[in-house]
Design an enzyme around this catalytic site. Sequence first.
Site, PDB file in Angstrom:
ATOM      1  N   LYS A 246     100.220  -8.618 -47.822  1.00  0.00           N
ATOM      2  CA  LYS A 246      98.798  -8.888 -47.253  1.00  0.00           C
ATOM      3  C   LYS A 246      98.354 -10.136 -47.763  1.00  0.00           C
ATOM      4  CE  LYS A 246      95.153  -7.009 -49.361  1.00  0.00           C
ATOM      5  NZ  LYS A 246      93.929  -7.798 -49.800  1.00  0.00           N
ATOM      6  N   ASN A 247      98.355 -10.528 -49.119  1.00  0.00           N
ATOM      7  CA  ASN A 247      97.812 -11.704 -49.565  1.00  0.00           C
ATOM      8  C   ASN A 247      98.446 -13.023 -49.311  1.00  0.00           C
ATOM      9  OD1 ASN A 247      95.501 -10.072 -50.042  1.00  0.00           O
ATOM     10  ND2 ASN A 247      96.128 -10.037 -52.628  1.00  0.00           N
TER      11      ASN A 247
ATOM     12  N   ARG B 293      86.874 -11.231 -47.438  1.00  0.00           N
ATOM     13  CA  ARG B 293      86.399 -12.468 -47.954  1.00  0.00           C
ATOM     14  C   ARG B 293      87.558 -13.485 -47.680  1.00  0.00           C
ATOM     15  NH1 ARG B 293      83.101 -12.658 -51.854  1.00  0.00           N
ATOM     16  NH2 ARG B 293      83.966 -14.509 -52.629  1.00  0.00           N
TER      17      ARG B 293
ATOM     18  N   CYS C 126      81.251  -8.862 -53.630  1.00  0.00           N
ATOM     19  CA  CYS C 126      81.765  -7.858 -53.176  1.00  0.00           C
ATOM     20  C   CYS C 126      81.933  -6.793 -54.404  1.00  0.00           C
ATOM     21  CB  CYS C 126      83.221  -8.244 -52.577  1.00  0.00           C
ATOM     22  SG  CYS C 126      84.415  -8.228 -53.819  1.00  0.00           S
TER      23      CYS C 126
ATOM     24  N   ARG D  12      82.273 -13.356 -57.211  1.00  0.00           N
ATOM     25  CA  ARG D  12      83.300 -13.873 -56.328  1.00  0.00           C
ATOM     26  C   ARG D  12      82.841 -15.302 -55.435  1.00  0.00           C
ATOM     27  NH1 ARG D  12      87.284 -10.068 -53.492  1.00  0.00           N
ATOM     28  NH2 ARG D  12      88.516 -11.721 -53.564  1.00  0.00           N
ATOM     29  N   PRO D  13      82.243 -16.193 -56.213  1.00  0.00           N
ATOM     30  CA  PRO D  13      81.648 -17.572 -55.682  1.00  0.00           C
ATOM     31  C   PRO D  13      82.705 -18.439 -54.910  1.00  0.00           C
ATOM     32  CG  PRO D  13      81.841 -17.670 -58.031  1.00  0.00           C
ATOM     33  CD  PRO D  13      82.170 -16.347 -57.850  1.00  0.00           C
TER      34      PRO D  13
ATOM     35  N   ASP E  69      82.536 -21.767 -54.939  1.00  0.00           N
ATOM     36  CA  ASP E  69      82.263 -22.989 -55.549  1.00  0.00           C
ATOM     37  C   ASP E  69      83.310 -23.914 -55.409  1.00  0.00           C
ATOM     38  OD1 ASP E  69      82.646 -21.263 -57.357  1.00  0.00           O
ATOM     39  OD2 ASP E  69      82.023 -23.031 -58.813  1.00  0.00           O
ATOM     40  N   LEU E  70      84.372 -23.549 -55.783  1.00  0.00           N
ATOM     41  CA  LEU E  70      85.628 -24.399 -56.161  1.00  0.00           C
ATOM     42  C   LEU E  70      86.236 -24.871 -54.599  1.00  0.00           C
ATOM     43  CD1 LEU E  70      87.251 -22.477 -58.885  1.00  0.00           C
ATOM     44  CD2 LEU E  70      85.978 -24.328 -59.405  1.00  0.00           C
TER      45      LEU E  70
ATOM     46  N   ASP F  22      95.387  -7.536 -59.562  1.00  0.00           N
ATOM     47  CA  ASP F  22      95.619  -6.512 -58.560  1.00  0.00           C
ATOM     48  C   ASP F  22      96.495  -5.216 -58.892  1.00  0.00           C
ATOM     49  OD1 ASP F  22      93.872  -8.027 -56.884  1.00  0.00           O
ATOM     50  OD2 ASP F  22      95.429  -8.718 -55.761  1.00  0.00           O
TER      51      ASP F  22
ATOM     52  N   ILE G 213      89.889 -11.455 -64.980  1.00  0.00           N
ATOM     53  CA  ILE G 213      89.675 -12.328 -63.709  1.00  0.00           C
ATOM     54  C   ILE G 213      88.120 -12.002 -62.980  1.00  0.00           C
ATOM     55  CG2 ILE G 213      90.550 -12.844 -61.353  1.00  0.00           C
ATOM     56  CD1 ILE G 213      92.377 -13.649 -63.661  1.00  0.00           C
TER      57      ILE G 213
ATOM     58  N   ARG H 123      93.281  -0.964 -45.988  1.00  0.00           N
ATOM     59  CA  ARG H 123      93.090  -2.474 -45.866  1.00  0.00           C
ATOM     60  C   ARG H 123      94.253  -3.030 -46.332  1.00  0.00           C
ATOM     61  NH1 ARG H 123      87.409  -5.008 -47.968  1.00  0.00           N
ATOM     62  NH2 ARG H 123      88.895  -6.695 -47.324  1.00  0.00           N
TER      63      ARG H 123
END
Length: 420
Positions: A22-23, A93, A117, A122-123, A125-126, A307, A329, A399
């Site tokens: 998925k990822n 996201r 979430c 979980r910003p 900004d990076l 995960d 994390i 999902r």
Amino acid sequence: MDRIRIRGGRALSGNIPISGAKNAALPLMTAALLSDGPLVLENAPDLADIATMKALLEQHGLLIEHDRAGRRLIMQGAATNLEAPYDIVRKMRASVLVLGPLVARFGEAKVSLPGGCAIGTRPVDLHLKGLEQMGATISLDSGYIEAKAPPGGLRGATIIFPQVSVGATENLLMAACLAEGTTELVNAAQEPEIGDLAMCLMRMGARIEGVGTARLVIEGVRSLGPATHPVIPDRIEAGTFACAAAITGGTVLLEGARLSDLGAVARVLRDAGVDVAERHDGLQVSRLNGLHGTDVMTEPFPGFATDMQAQFMALMCVADGASMITETIFENRFMHVPELMRMGARIKYHGQSAIVRGVPRLSGAPVMATDLRASVSLVLAGLAAQGETIVNRVYHLDRGYEAVERKLAAVGADIERLAG
Ligand code: EPZ
């Protein structure tokens, strides 16, 4: 809402085919925005998140065919709408990964801010700072990120990540492929999904060096072309089923799984008393003797994957002795703990660490969870528990796990989906 019913206590035995990751598939799909295509992804998983990404890219204007029988996604065309709406982004996201490709190719994009979430704030900004370093102007307005490339397009830059981010590395890697000049990504994420994305981009004509390392160097090109690319096997699905074999005292062959993709997960499983052997056709995982309590701390790859934290904790619930599990994390990734405790687990947690004291047996119970990996950890606990477990809110599982109940039933689990 569907539920899953499990009657625990059966040792698993047999082969489990591992689906495409998925990822890996989600960022690979957004790479289709970088060219007119076609981009053909082989070994594509059939998951709710893939359907969400398909809907997002279709509303941008791409033509997408999901050939389920052939496990292929065929994507082509150019984006005509540069806005990613809140209604889709809030569901997933990974939608924010359209930002880099859209700005790089079309000079601008408007993407809803994902918001928090269940597992943390979980910003992004990076992602935004990196694009700014490449010359983009970013403004935040009414919940949307509005990004504009400078005249002449994005420019190569040296971007040093203060913290490892999978998504920011992917977004900026894709953007850099079409930027003017050279981009250097330092302290880049090294997850296998990044390597897979880089391989696909190179098949499309991108010039990337340092794949598999923390320093990626990208020489921008004017345009990218069509490509066909196979999605890597899902290392988290493989790790999850390895825990399923271990928690039931069974033996399974994880077809297609690769040891190198598991990173520290394989070592930790071995430390806990699980046998993990690489074969030409996958990974053979078995547990014949007792499990030992083993400490883990989540880290970016090749460290122990966040995960896999919930699934490993479920396993440690029935190990001999104690294990300390530290999540570094995400700040809120212990939501499975109270649910596991309802099944008889002995866990204490404070801040980012949990102490699990193994018990001889868990007992079945109705449970629910608020994210994908937490939900599957409850399925694992149910496989080992005495009696019946009902896992509610199965849409979280859908999902990210393809036919989880069918795959487990095929290796001997007493598990079924209850509709409605
Ligand atoms: C990816 O999320 C995965 N999602 C996640 O998988 C996974 O848990 C995570 O990487 C870590 O391995 C996909 O690949 C689609 P990050 P991502 O950016 O990219 C902070 C699952 O269960 N951060 O590496 O969003 C962030 O808050 C999911 O399949 C910033 O501070 O993760 C987190 O603490 C869930 N600013 C840390 O970095 C930023 O701009 C790592 O996040 C970006 C991230």
